[in-house]
Design an enzyme around this catalytic site. Structure first.
Site, PDB file in Angstrom:
ATOM      1  NE  ARG A 115       6.197  -0.451   9.895  1.00 22.30           N
ATOM      2  CZ  ARG A 115       5.072  -0.411   9.176  1.00 22.30           C
ATOM      3  NH1 ARG A 115       5.064   0.231   8.019  1.00 22.30           N
ATOM      4  NH2 ARG A 115       3.978  -0.979   9.594  1.00 22.30           N
TER       5      ARG A 115
ATOM      6  NE  ARG B 148       2.018  -4.825  10.874  1.00 19.73           N
ATOM      7  CZ  ARG B 148       3.123  -4.816  10.116  1.00 19.73           C
ATOM      8  NH1 ARG B 148       4.232  -5.388  10.557  1.00 19.73           N
ATOM      9  NH2 ARG B 148       3.110  -4.237   8.942  1.00 19.73           N
TER      10      ARG B 148
ATOM     11  CE  LYS C  33      -2.052  -1.163   3.866  1.00 20.40           C
ATOM     12  NZ  LYS C  33      -1.323  -2.411   4.132  1.00 20.40           N
TER      13      LYS C  33
ATOM     14  NE  ARG D 171       7.718  -2.658   6.114  1.00 24.21           N
ATOM     15  CZ  ARG D 171       6.414  -2.496   6.285  1.00 24.21           C
ATOM     16  NH1 ARG D 171       5.700  -1.890   5.364  1.00 24.21           N
ATOM     17  NH2 ARG D 171       5.829  -2.949   7.365  1.00 24.21           N
TER      18      ARG D 171
ATOM     19  NE  ARG E 196      -4.674  -1.013   9.950  1.00 25.74           N
ATOM     20  CZ  ARG E 196      -3.639  -0.538   9.295  1.00 25.74           C
ATOM     21  NH1 ARG E 196      -3.659   0.670   8.786  1.00 25.74           N
ATOM     22  NH2 ARG E 196      -2.569  -1.293   9.143  1.00 25.74           N
TER      23      ARG E 196
HETATM   24  P1  AP5 Z   1       4.855  -1.637   1.793  1.00 24.74           P
HETATM   25  O1  AP5 Z   1       4.503  -0.782   0.638  1.00 24.74           O
HETATM   26  O2  AP5 Z   1       5.661  -1.049   2.889  1.00 24.74           O
HETATM   27  O3  AP5 Z   1       3.550  -2.379   2.360  1.00 24.74           O
HETATM   28  P2  AP5 Z   1       2.293  -1.810   3.133  1.00 24.74           P
HETATM   29  O4  AP5 Z   1       1.084  -2.480   2.569  1.00 24.74           O
HETATM   30  O5  AP5 Z   1       2.301  -0.310   3.153  1.00 24.74           O
HETATM   31  O6  AP5 Z   1       2.601  -2.427   4.545  1.00 24.74           O
HETATM   32  P3  AP5 Z   1       2.485  -1.840   6.027  1.00 24.74           P
HETATM   33  O7  AP5 Z   1       3.176  -2.849   6.877  1.00 24.74           O
HETATM   34  O8  AP5 Z   1       2.958  -0.440   6.119  1.00 24.74           O
HETATM   35  O9  AP5 Z   1       0.959  -1.916   6.228  1.00 24.74           O
HETATM   36  P4  AP5 Z   1       0.243  -1.986   7.563  1.00 24.74           P
HETATM   37  O10 AP5 Z   1      -1.173  -1.858   7.097  1.00 24.74           O
HETATM   38  O11 AP5 Z   1       0.543  -3.160   8.411  1.00 24.74           O
HETATM   39  O12 AP5 Z   1       0.863  -0.786   8.382  1.00 24.74           O
HETATM   40  P5  AP5 Z   1       0.471   0.741   8.573  1.00 24.74           P
HETATM   41  O13 AP5 Z   1       1.696   1.524   8.417  1.00 24.74           O
HETATM   42  O14 AP5 Z   1      -0.730   1.129   7.791  1.00 24.74           O
HETATM   43  O15 AP5 Z   1       5.594  -2.937   1.205  1.00 24.74           O
HETATM   44  C1  AP5 Z   1       6.096  -3.949   2.072  1.00 24.74           C
HETATM   45  C2  AP5 Z   1       7.464  -4.428   1.573  1.00 24.74           C
HETATM   46  O16 AP5 Z   1       7.314  -5.078   0.294  1.00 24.74           O
HETATM   47  C3  AP5 Z   1       8.456  -3.283   1.330  1.00 24.74           C
HETATM   48  O17 AP5 Z   1       9.727  -3.742   1.649  1.00 24.74           O
HETATM   49  C4  AP5 Z   1       8.346  -3.001  -0.182  1.00 24.74           C
HETATM   50  O18 AP5 Z   1       9.543  -2.465  -0.716  1.00 24.74           O
HETATM   51  C5  AP5 Z   1       8.053  -4.395  -0.725  1.00 24.74           C
HETATM   52  N1  AP5 Z   1       7.167  -4.385  -1.871  1.00 24.74           N
HETATM   53  C6  AP5 Z   1       6.092  -3.580  -2.082  1.00 24.74           C
HETATM   54  N2  AP5 Z   1       5.482  -3.893  -3.243  1.00 24.74           N
HETATM   55  C7  AP5 Z   1       6.188  -4.945  -3.770  1.00 24.74           C
HETATM   56  C8  AP5 Z   1       6.048  -5.725  -4.964  1.00 24.74           C
HETATM   57  N3  AP5 Z   1       5.036  -5.507  -5.841  1.00 24.74           N
HETATM   58  N4  AP5 Z   1       6.942  -6.731  -5.174  1.00 24.74           N
HETATM   59  C9  AP5 Z   1       7.919  -6.971  -4.283  1.00 24.74           C
HETATM   60  N5  AP5 Z   1       8.125  -6.262  -3.146  1.00 24.74           N
HETATM   61  C10 AP5 Z   1       7.258  -5.256  -2.891  1.00 24.74           C
HETATM   62  O19 AP5 Z   1      -0.003   0.734  10.120  1.00 24.74           O
HETATM   63  C11 AP5 Z   1       0.921   0.462  11.142  1.00 24.74           C
HETATM   64  C12 AP5 Z   1       0.192   0.456  12.475  1.00 24.74           C
HETATM   65  O20 AP5 Z   1      -0.395   1.749  12.719  1.00 24.74           O
HETATM   66  C13 AP5 Z   1      -0.969  -0.518  12.602  1.00 24.74           C
HETATM   67  O21 AP5 Z   1      -0.547  -1.832  12.943  1.00 24.74           O
HETATM   68  C14 AP5 Z   1      -1.792   0.138  13.720  1.00 24.74           C
HETATM   69  O22 AP5 Z   1      -1.197  -0.077  14.981  1.00 24.74           O
HETATM   70  C15 AP5 Z   1      -1.653   1.624  13.404  1.00 24.74           C
HETATM   71  N6  AP5 Z   1      -2.708   2.100  12.501  1.00 24.74           N
HETATM   72  C16 AP5 Z   1      -2.539   2.619  11.245  1.00 24.74           C
HETATM   73  N7  AP5 Z   1      -3.716   2.955  10.714  1.00 24.74           N
HETATM   74  C17 AP5 Z   1      -4.666   2.650  11.641  1.00 24.74           C
HETATM   75  C18 AP5 Z   1      -6.087   2.757  11.656  1.00 24.74           C
HETATM   76  N8  AP5 Z   1      -6.769   3.228  10.590  1.00 24.74           N
HETATM   77  N9  AP5 Z   1      -6.734   2.356  12.764  1.00 24.74           N
HETATM   78  C19 AP5 Z   1      -6.064   1.886  13.847  1.00 24.74           C
HETATM   79  N10 AP5 Z   1      -4.722   1.751  13.895  1.00 24.74           N
HETATM   80  C20 AP5 Z   1      -4.026   2.129  12.789  1.00 24.74           C
END
Ligand code: AP5
Length: 217
Positions: free
Chosen positions: A160, A171, A13, A127, A88
């Protein structure tokens, strides 16, 4: 163009939202990155949510909803945004509808990035993120130009805290239990597009862009 990107942790994402935001010239709003920035700066909010983030649990709805509401009201969202990490839960999805009704700017697209759990674990384990701007890299698939250094600001790349195996598992469970119902919420409205996120980064980007261009016709 107002877009929600939804999908499991590690589906790409953030990676896609960065590229879409640059291509469409709208801000990339990542709720996860907003929270991590607060943790890095040790703000009141950061201290409040640090343990929740590290454990891979969701922060409370009222906390995140205030954050998103304030962010979407800023002027740079007038021409659109790429929203990554929100909603979410079904409750958050309903809140987003209310916020957008108030601003009279409904969503143009809801895109779900699909990826299986095994590939997610492999992507998240390799990552690395910039400890200043939060940009995400992958040791093999998406490496920085110089090992261990962010291309954008030259800061150190780190793992991270929630990319430890235990947190990844939590997660994934949280995603399946609390976030997957959001997919049903949008599907019922006939507004969900599913994109296979297992291919190379550029292929996934082209698939999303193709869909978004279709919504403008
Ligand atoms: P990356 O693009 O970093 O993946 P992502 O989907 O953004 O993963 P996240 O781990 O950031 O998502 P998340 O939903 O768990 O965390 P968030 O930050 O929202 O890609 C991942 C890896 O793969 C990278 O190394 C990248 O280079 C590689 N990659 C990407 N695309 C690729 C491809 N096509 N091929 C190969 N490799 C690829 O949330 C974190 C925390 O914040 C949550 O756990 C929660 O505690 C809190 N939080 C955030 N939003 C909320 C909410 N709305 N409500 C409550 N708590 C929340």
């Amino acid at each position: 163009m107002r877009v929600v990107l939804i999908g499991p942790p590690g589906a790409g994402k953030g990676t896609q939202a960065d590229r879409l935001a640059a291509s469409l010239q709208v801000p990339h709003i990542s709720t996860g990155e907003m929270l991590r920035a607060a943790v890095r700066s040790k703000t009141h909010l950061g201290l409040q949510v640090a343990d929740t983030l590290a454990a891979g649990q969701l922060v409370s709805d009222p906390t995140i909803q205030v954050l998103v509401k304030e962010r979407l009201r800023l002027d740079d969202c007038n021409n659109g945004f790429i929203l990554d990490g929100f909603p979410r839960s079904v409750h958050q999805a309903e809140t987003l509808e209310t916020i957008l009704r108030e601003t009279k700017h409904p969503l143009n697209a809801i895109v779900q990035l699909n990826l299986d759990d095994a590939e997610i674990v492999s992507r998240l384990s390799a990552r690395r993120v910039c400890n200043r701007c939060g940009r995400s890299y992958h040791l093999i698939n998406n490496p920085p130009l110089k090992a261990g250094i962010c291309d954008l600001d030259g800061s150190e790349l780190v793992q991270r805290e929630d990319d430890q195996e235990m947190s990844i598992m939590t997660r994934l469970q949280v995603y399946h239990r609390q976030t997957e119902p959001v997919i049903g919420f949008y599907r019922k409205q006939g507004r969900l597009t599913i994109v296979d996120a297992s291919g190379p980064i550029d292929d996934v980007l082209q698939a999303v862009l193709k869909h978004l261009q279709g919504t403008l016709v």
